[in-house]
Design a protein around this motif. Structure first.
Motif, PDB file in Angstrom:
ATOM      1  N   ALA A 190      11.338 -83.773  54.527  1.00  0.00           N
ATOM      2  CA  ALA A 190      10.647 -84.949  54.008  1.00  0.00           C
ATOM      3  C   ALA A 190       9.805 -84.615  52.786  1.00  0.00           C
ATOM      4  CB  ALA A 190       9.767 -85.548  55.104  1.00  0.00           C
ATOM      5  N   LYS A 191       9.190 -83.448  52.790  1.00  0.00           N
ATOM      6  CA  LYS A 191       8.324 -83.096  51.662  1.00  0.00           C
ATOM      7  C   LYS A 191       9.134 -82.938  50.380  1.00  0.00           C
ATOM      8  CE  LYS A 191       4.385 -80.113  50.589  1.00  0.00           C
ATOM      9  NZ  LYS A 191       3.540 -79.003  51.089  1.00  0.00           N
ATOM     10  N   ALA A 192      10.315 -82.313  50.481  1.00  0.00           N
ATOM     11  CA  ALA A 192      11.177 -82.171  49.304  1.00  0.00           C
ATOM     12  C   ALA A 192      11.633 -83.536  48.803  1.00  0.00           C
ATOM     13  CB  ALA A 192      12.383 -81.295  49.645  1.00  0.00           C
ATOM     14  N   ARG A 193      12.046 -84.408  49.726  1.00  0.00           N
ATOM     15  CA  ARG A 193      12.485 -85.741  49.301  1.00  0.00           C
ATOM     16  C   ARG A 193      11.340 -86.538  48.699  1.00  0.00           C
ATOM     17  NH1 ARG A 193      15.393 -84.903  54.070  1.00  0.00           N
ATOM     18  NH2 ARG A 193      13.928 -86.081  55.362  1.00  0.00           N
ATOM     19  N   ASN A 194      10.133 -86.326  49.212  1.00  0.00           N
ATOM     20  CA  ASN A 194       8.969 -87.002  48.655  1.00  0.00           C
ATOM     21  C   ASN A 194       8.744 -86.576  47.208  1.00  0.00           C
ATOM     22  OD1 ASN A 194       5.763 -86.715  48.182  1.00  0.00           O
ATOM     23  ND2 ASN A 194       6.199 -88.543  49.391  1.00  0.00           N
ATOM     24  N   VAL A 195       8.926 -85.277  46.937  1.00  0.00           N
ATOM     25  CA  VAL A 195       8.764 -84.777  45.574  1.00  0.00           C
ATOM     26  C   VAL A 195       9.791 -85.416  44.641  1.00  0.00           C
ATOM     27  CG1 VAL A 195       9.040 -82.722  44.117  1.00  0.00           C
ATOM     28  CG2 VAL A 195       7.649 -82.615  46.191  1.00  0.00           C
ATOM     29  N   ILE A 196      11.046 -85.488  45.088  1.00  0.00           N
ATOM     30  CA  ILE A 196      12.090 -86.087  44.251  1.00  0.00           C
ATOM     31  C   ILE A 196      11.798 -87.571  44.016  1.00  0.00           C
ATOM     32  CG2 ILE A 196      14.552 -86.519  44.006  1.00  0.00           C
ATOM     33  CD1 ILE A 196      13.626 -83.539  43.865  1.00  0.00           C
ATOM     34  N   SER A 197      11.339 -88.269  45.038  1.00  0.00           N
ATOM     35  CA  SER A 197      11.038 -89.698  44.876  1.00  0.00           C
ATOM     36  C   SER A 197       9.890 -89.904  43.895  1.00  0.00           C
ATOM     37  CB  SER A 197      10.710 -90.340  46.226  1.00  0.00           C
ATOM     38  OG  SER A 197       9.482 -89.855  46.742  1.00  0.00           O
ATOM     39  N   ARG A 198       8.958 -88.983  43.831  1.00  0.00           N
ATOM     40  CA  ARG A 198       7.868 -89.093  42.859  1.00  0.00           C
ATOM     41  C   ARG A 198       8.388 -88.975  41.427  1.00  0.00           C
ATOM     42  NH1 ARG A 198       2.412 -85.993  44.962  1.00  0.00           N
ATOM     43  NH2 ARG A 198       2.320 -86.901  47.046  1.00  0.00           N
ATOM     44  N   HIS A 199       9.393 -88.115  41.228  1.00  0.00           N
ATOM     45  CA  HIS A 199      10.000 -88.034  39.903  1.00  0.00           C
ATOM     46  C   HIS A 199      10.614 -89.378  39.519  1.00  0.00           C
ATOM     47  CE1 HIS A 199       9.681 -83.710  40.749  1.00  0.00           C
ATOM     48  NE2 HIS A 199       9.781 -83.517  39.452  1.00  0.00           N
ATOM     49  N   LYS A 240       9.796 -92.364  40.675  1.00  0.00           N
ATOM     50  CA  LYS A 240       8.727 -93.337  40.502  1.00  0.00           C
ATOM     51  C   LYS A 240       8.049 -93.205  39.140  1.00  0.00           C
ATOM     52  CE  LYS A 240       4.470 -94.970  42.716  1.00  0.00           C
ATOM     53  NZ  LYS A 240       3.538 -94.771  43.874  1.00  0.00           N
ATOM     54  N   ASN A 241       7.915 -91.942  38.687  1.00  0.00           N
ATOM     55  CA  ASN A 241       7.225 -91.689  37.416  1.00  0.00           C
ATOM     56  C   ASN A 241       8.178 -91.600  36.225  1.00  0.00           C
ATOM     57  OD1 ASN A 241       4.203 -91.155  38.074  1.00  0.00           O
ATOM     58  ND2 ASN A 241       5.310 -90.023  39.643  1.00  0.00           N
ATOM     59  N   GLY A 242       9.475 -91.729  36.501  1.00  0.00           N
ATOM     60  CA  GLY A 242      10.443 -91.736  35.414  1.00  0.00           C
ATOM     61  C   GLY A 242      10.552 -90.414  34.680  1.00  0.00           C
ATOM     62  N   VAL A 243      10.387 -89.298  35.418  1.00  0.00           N
ATOM     63  CA  VAL A 243      10.474 -87.985  34.781  1.00  0.00           C
ATOM     64  C   VAL A 243      11.627 -87.204  35.404  1.00  0.00           C
ATOM     65  CG1 VAL A 243       8.023 -87.916  34.198  1.00  0.00           C
ATOM     66  CG2 VAL A 243       8.785 -87.007  36.384  1.00  0.00           C
ATOM     67  N   PRO A 244      12.268 -86.334  34.633  1.00  0.00           N
ATOM     68  CA  PRO A 244      13.392 -85.560  35.169  1.00  0.00           C
ATOM     69  C   PRO A 244      12.902 -84.494  36.142  1.00  0.00           C
ATOM     70  CG  PRO A 244      12.890 -84.831  32.943  1.00  0.00           C
ATOM     71  CD  PRO A 244      12.029 -86.048  33.190  1.00  0.00           C
ATOM     72  N   VAL A 245      13.796 -84.029  37.005  1.00  0.00           N
ATOM     73  CA  VAL A 245      13.407 -83.000  37.972  1.00  0.00           C
ATOM     74  C   VAL A 245      13.446 -81.613  37.350  1.00  0.00           C
ATOM     75  CG1 VAL A 245      14.152 -84.362  39.934  1.00  0.00           C
ATOM     76  CG2 VAL A 245      15.761 -82.756  38.874  1.00  0.00           C
ATOM     77  N   PHE A 246      14.016 -81.488  36.158  1.00  0.00           N
ATOM     78  CA  PHE A 246      14.027 -80.213  35.468  1.00  0.00           C
ATOM     79  C   PHE A 246      13.503 -80.444  34.052  1.00  0.00           C
ATOM     80  CE2 PHE A 246      15.631 -76.664  33.041  1.00  0.00           C
ATOM     81  CZ  PHE A 246      15.512 -75.586  33.898  1.00  0.00           C
ATOM     82  N   SER A 247      12.338 -79.872  33.768  1.00  0.00           N
ATOM     83  CA  SER A 247      11.716 -80.046  32.440  1.00  0.00           C
ATOM     84  C   SER A 247      11.718 -78.728  31.699  1.00  0.00           C
ATOM     85  CB  SER A 247      10.297 -80.570  32.590  1.00  0.00           C
ATOM     86  OG  SER A 247       9.520 -79.705  33.397  1.00  0.00           O
ATOM     87  N   ALA A 248      11.675 -78.807  30.382  1.00  0.00           N
ATOM     88  CA  ALA A 248      11.720 -77.604  29.552  1.00  0.00           C
ATOM     89  C   ALA A 248      10.447 -76.786  29.714  1.00  0.00           C
ATOM     90  CB  ALA A 248      11.915 -78.015  28.102  1.00  0.00           C
TER      91      ALA A 248
END
Length: 389
Positions: free
Chosen positions: A370-379, A381-389
C-alpha cells in the motif's frame, strides 16, 4: 474460496477494548495509515508502533513460530477480507476470512502491513515490511508478505520491534494471497540490456557478459536462466502475464522503447515524493504497483511468454531499454519460485542462499504494498513523473 498454509509467528492476545495488554503488549487495532492523515483510525493501531517482543518473549521469539491455515470465503476473487469489509464495501456477499491455529479457527478482524526489524540470535538485524493479522478474539499473528516465502520456524529470530504501520484502508481490508504465483523479477524477450559490447537482447546474454550497472560499473553475469510460460498457463493464471511499460511512461523519455517485464520486476523510481515518504529519493517499485500510471498495462497480446533473469555477485540496478531496473534479487520469494533445477545450479554458485539469516542487501530500498502504491498515486495527483532527472 481457497485455503492456504502460512508460516506465522504468534504474538498472543491483545487487550479487550481500549488499552494495551500488560502480558503481551498488544492492543486491539484496525485501520491506520501513517502517511495519510485523512485516513480513518479505528481502535489503537498507532499504539502498536514501538512494540518490542523481547519484553514478553525474551530473546526466543523463534519459539512462537509455526504453521497456520487461512481461508478465503470469496470464490469470485480469492481474497481474504477482514470482518468489516462487507459494510465498508457495501457488499453483503463479502464474507470474512478465517485463520486456524493450534486447532482453533476464528474470524479475521484486521489485516495490516507493518514495518518491523528482526534481531537474530547472532545479533544481526533485518528490516522488512510484513503482515500482521488480528482476529475477532484478539489473537495476533505475524506473517511474511506472501504468507509462505519465509519459514519463520527455521530462522533464529531472537526478537522483533515494530517501526511503523504501513497500510492504508485500501490495503487493510483485504489480502490477496493469490497475487504471487511467480514472484521473480524477469525480463521478456527483446528487452535490450546495456553491456560492455553495446546493447544486447536479454535472450542473447550469457554467463560472463559484462553489463553496465548504475552503482558499480561493469559487472560479470554470474548466472542466467529462462522460464517459458505457455498460453494455457497464462489463461489459467492471469497473474503470470507480464506488465508493459510503454515508451516514456516513467518520465525523462524512459523507457526508450516499450519495456515488458514480470509483475514483480522492480523499476527505479526517483523523485522528491519518494524522498519525503521513504527518506531516500530512489526506490525500487514492482511493475504491478505502477499500473495506475498512463502507459503501464497488463500485457494481454503476448502468448506464450518467456521470462529471463540473471544475477551478479550482488543485487544491481541495470539499464533495460534505457530504464533503470533491477537484476535478480535472490530473496526467499524469488529463490523459492525459480524451479528445482535452477535452484540447484544457483546454490552451487551462491551457497550462502542456503543459510538465510536476513536477506541479501538490495541495491535500493524495496518499496511495495500500500505504501508503494500511495507514493505512485501521489505522483499522479501532483502531475509529476515517477522518474526525474
Amino acid at each position: 474460496m481457497g485455503t492456504r498454509d502460512l508460516y506465522v509467528i504468534y504474538l498472543g492476545e491483545a487487550a479487550k477494548g481500549a488499552g494495551v495488554s500488560p502480558t503481551t503488549g498488544l492492543a486491539e487495532w484496525d485501520i491506520f495509515a501513517e502517511d495519510d492523515p485523512t485516513a480513518q483510525v479505528v481502535e489503537n493501531a498507532k499504539s502498536f508502533i514501538g512494540y518490542d517482543s523481547s519484553k514478553f518473549f525474551g530473546n526466543a521469539l523463534w519459539k512462537q513460530a509455526g504453521t497456520a491455515t487461512i481461508t478465503s470465503n470469496n470464490p469470485y476473487d480469492g481474497k481474504t477480507y477482514e470482518d468489516s469489509a462487507a459494510e465498508i464495501y457495501n457488499d453483503p456477499s463479502i464474507k470474512p476470512g478465517t485463520i486456524t491455529w493450534d486447532g482453533e479457527t476464528t474470524t479475521l478482524d484486521a489485516i495490516e502491513a507493518v514495518n518491523v526489524t528482526f534481531t537474530f540470535t547472532d545479533g544481526s538485524e533485518y528490516t522488512d515490511e510484513v503482515i500482521f493479522m488480528q482476529t475477532v478474539d484478539d489473537k495476533t499473528f505475524l506473517t511474511s508478505y506472501d504468507g509462505s516465502s519465509v519459514n519463520y520456524t527455521k530462522l533464529p529470530i531472537a526478537s522483533m520491534r515494530v517501526n511503523t504501520v504501513e497500510g492504508s484502508p485500501d490495503f487493510v481490508l483485504e489480502y490477496d494471497f493469490n497475487d504471487r504465483p511467480f514472484a521473480v523479477p524477469c525480463f521478456t524477450r527483446n528487452v535490450r540490456i546495456k553491456t560492455e559490447d553495446g546493447v544486447k537482447n536479454v535472450e542473447d546474454l550469457i554467463v560472463g557478459d559484462r553489463v553496465y550497472t548504475k552503482d558499480n560499473g561493469l559487472k560479470d553475469i554470474k548466472w542466467i536462466a529462462s522460464r517459458p510460460i505457455d498460453r494455457q498457463s497464462l489463461i489459467d493464471n492471469p497473474n503470470l502475464r507480464p506488465i508493459r511499460i510503454r515508451k516514456g511512461a516513467l518520465g525523462c523519455n524512459l523507457p526508450e522503447a516499450d519495456l515488458i517485464v514480470s509483475r514483480q520486476h522492480r523499476v527505479l523510481v526517483r523523485s522528491k515524493i519518494a524522498q519525503r515518504v521513504y527518506g531516500t529519493n530512489e526506490i525500487l517499485v514492482p511493475a504491478k504497483d505502477l499500473l495506475m500510471l498512463e502507459g503501464v498495462e497488463v500485457v494481454a497480446d503476448l502468448e506464450p511468454v518467456e521470462y529471463f533473469h540473471f544475477i551478479f555477485d550482488q543485487h544491481e540496478v541495470v539499464y533495460a531499454n534505457g530504464a533503470e531496473t533491477e537484476s535478480l534479487y535472490p530473496g526467499p520469494e524469488a529463490v523459492k519460485m525459480i524451479g528445482s533445477a535452477a535452484m540447484e545450479e544457483l546454490l552451487l554458485l551462491f551457497p550462502q542462499l542456503n543459510e538465510w539469516n536476513g536477506q541479501p542487501s538490495p541495491a535500493r530500498l524495496l518499496a511495495r504494498g500500500a505504501k508503494a502504491r500511495n507514493v505512485i498515486s501521489r505522483h499522479l495527483k501532483n502531475g509529476v513523473p515517477v522518474f526525474s532527472a
